[in-house]
Design a protein around this motif. Sequence first.
Motif, PDB file in Angstrom:
ATOM      1  N   ALA A 170    -141.001 -49.546  17.666  1.00  0.00           N
ATOM      2  CA  ALA A 170    -140.083 -49.667  16.531  1.00  0.00           C
ATOM      3  C   ALA A 170    -138.685 -49.174  16.905  1.00  0.00           C
ATOM      4  CB  ALA A 170    -140.624 -48.863  15.346  1.00  0.00           C
ATOM      5  N   ALA A 171    -138.629 -48.080  17.680  1.00  0.00           N
ATOM      6  CA  ALA A 171    -137.325 -47.537  18.103  1.00  0.00           C
ATOM      7  C   ALA A 171    -136.633 -48.497  19.070  1.00  0.00           C
ATOM      8  CB  ALA A 171    -137.523 -46.172  18.759  1.00  0.00           C
ATOM      9  N   LEU A 188    -136.189 -40.423  18.412  1.00  0.00           N
ATOM     10  CA  LEU A 188    -136.867 -41.458  19.193  1.00  0.00           C
ATOM     11  C   LEU A 188    -135.941 -42.659  19.418  1.00  0.00           C
ATOM     12  CD1 LEU A 188    -139.536 -42.061  20.570  1.00  0.00           C
ATOM     13  CD2 LEU A 188    -140.393 -43.011  18.432  1.00  0.00           C
ATOM     14  N   GLY A 229    -146.607 -48.340  19.304  1.00  0.00           N
ATOM     15  CA  GLY A 229    -146.383 -47.550  18.089  1.00  0.00           C
ATOM     16  C   GLY A 229    -144.919 -47.350  17.750  1.00  0.00           C
ATOM     17  N   ASP A 230    -144.575 -46.085  17.446  1.00  0.00           N
ATOM     18  CA  ASP A 230    -143.216 -45.767  17.016  1.00  0.00           C
ATOM     19  C   ASP A 230    -142.180 -46.073  18.088  1.00  0.00           C
ATOM     20  OD1 ASP A 230    -144.179 -44.968  14.600  1.00  0.00           O
ATOM     21  OD2 ASP A 230    -144.076 -42.822  15.003  1.00  0.00           O
ATOM     22  N   VAL A 278    -144.211 -38.364  20.144  1.00  0.00           N
ATOM     23  CA  VAL A 278    -145.217 -39.399  20.429  1.00  0.00           C
ATOM     24  C   VAL A 278    -146.413 -38.766  21.127  1.00  0.00           C
ATOM     25  CG1 VAL A 278    -145.677 -41.517  21.749  1.00  0.00           C
ATOM     26  CG2 VAL A 278    -143.459 -41.207  20.627  1.00  0.00           C
ATOM     27  N   PRO A 280    -138.001 -45.639  12.548  1.00  0.00           N
ATOM     28  CA  PRO A 280    -138.467 -44.597  13.468  1.00  0.00           C
ATOM     29  C   PRO A 280    -137.597 -43.341  13.416  1.00  0.00           C
ATOM     30  CG  PRO A 280    -137.368 -46.375  14.646  1.00  0.00           C
ATOM     31  CD  PRO A 280    -137.433 -46.798  13.214  1.00  0.00           C
ATOM     32  N   ASP A 281    -138.136 -42.264  13.945  1.00  0.00           N
ATOM     33  CA  ASP A 281    -137.444 -40.984  14.051  1.00  0.00           C
ATOM     34  C   ASP A 281    -136.117 -41.169  14.807  1.00  0.00           C
ATOM     35  OD1 ASP A 281    -136.564 -38.516  15.029  1.00  0.00           O
ATOM     36  OD2 ASP A 281    -138.592 -37.720  15.204  1.00  0.00           O
ATOM     37  N   LYS A 297    -141.897 -51.264   9.699  1.00  0.00           N
ATOM     38  CA  LYS A 297    -141.841 -49.973   8.989  1.00  0.00           C
ATOM     39  C   LYS A 297    -140.637 -49.926   8.071  1.00  0.00           C
ATOM     40  CE  LYS A 297    -144.343 -46.619  11.658  1.00  0.00           C
ATOM     41  NZ  LYS A 297    -144.280 -45.272  12.176  1.00  0.00           N
ATOM     42  N   SER A 300    -139.610 -54.306  13.746  1.00  0.00           N
ATOM     43  CA  SER A 300    -140.600 -53.385  13.188  1.00  0.00           C
ATOM     44  C   SER A 300    -140.792 -53.666  11.698  1.00  0.00           C
ATOM     45  CB  SER A 300    -140.090 -51.957  13.378  1.00  0.00           C
ATOM     46  OG  SER A 300    -140.776 -51.089  12.520  1.00  0.00           O
TER      47      SER A 300
END
Length: 199
Positions: free
Chosen positions: A178-179, A34, A174-175, A104, A30-31, A26, A24
């Motif tokens: 990343a997770a 998540l 999406g996220d 999400v 991620p959260d 980011k 990822s």
Amino acid sequence: MNKKLAAALSSGAVLVVALSGCSSNKDSGPDPKLVAWAKTVCDAVPAQDAKIRAANASIAKIATDGNLPPKTAKETYSQAFQDMADGYKALAAAIKSAGAPPGVDDGAKRQQDAAKNLSGLATSYAGLQKKVDGLDTKDQGKFAKGLHEVADETKEIGTQSNSGTEALKRLEQGDVKAAIAEQPSCKVAASAAASPAAG
């Protein structure tokens, strides 16, 4: 045994688990909730992915053996289809039990679609196993005809498998991606893929 037929049986069938270990970009990451969700899903992936790949390999191996006795072929197909059914069923169960990915948008729908597709594949392979188990190996002509029918169904499952891959890709956007990228177990599955997704 007819090599073309064996090749047809081995070609239509595998859903390469789409959960990839791409990194990822980011900065914040991620959260954590998540990430915990992704771990639940990813931890189930490598063992089932390996089981499904091994089943496909055993079918592909039959394709190169023109002198395989019908009884041996029947046993090999039956075991391979059972392993695929079990593998997809376990993946569906892992995604179901994980619940919707937290935070999400439309996560619940994406999760349900992926689980439903994997469950459908499990049911289809269980059906193929039942059909193979019912084949008569004493009559070579009948056996070959029965295998042709199985091969036709395998092609249909190939289409079903494609929609399963799409559902997993939608789940992984999406996220969620990343997770999943942080999970060593999904990286293992991604690296085991013949053509891992570039990430």
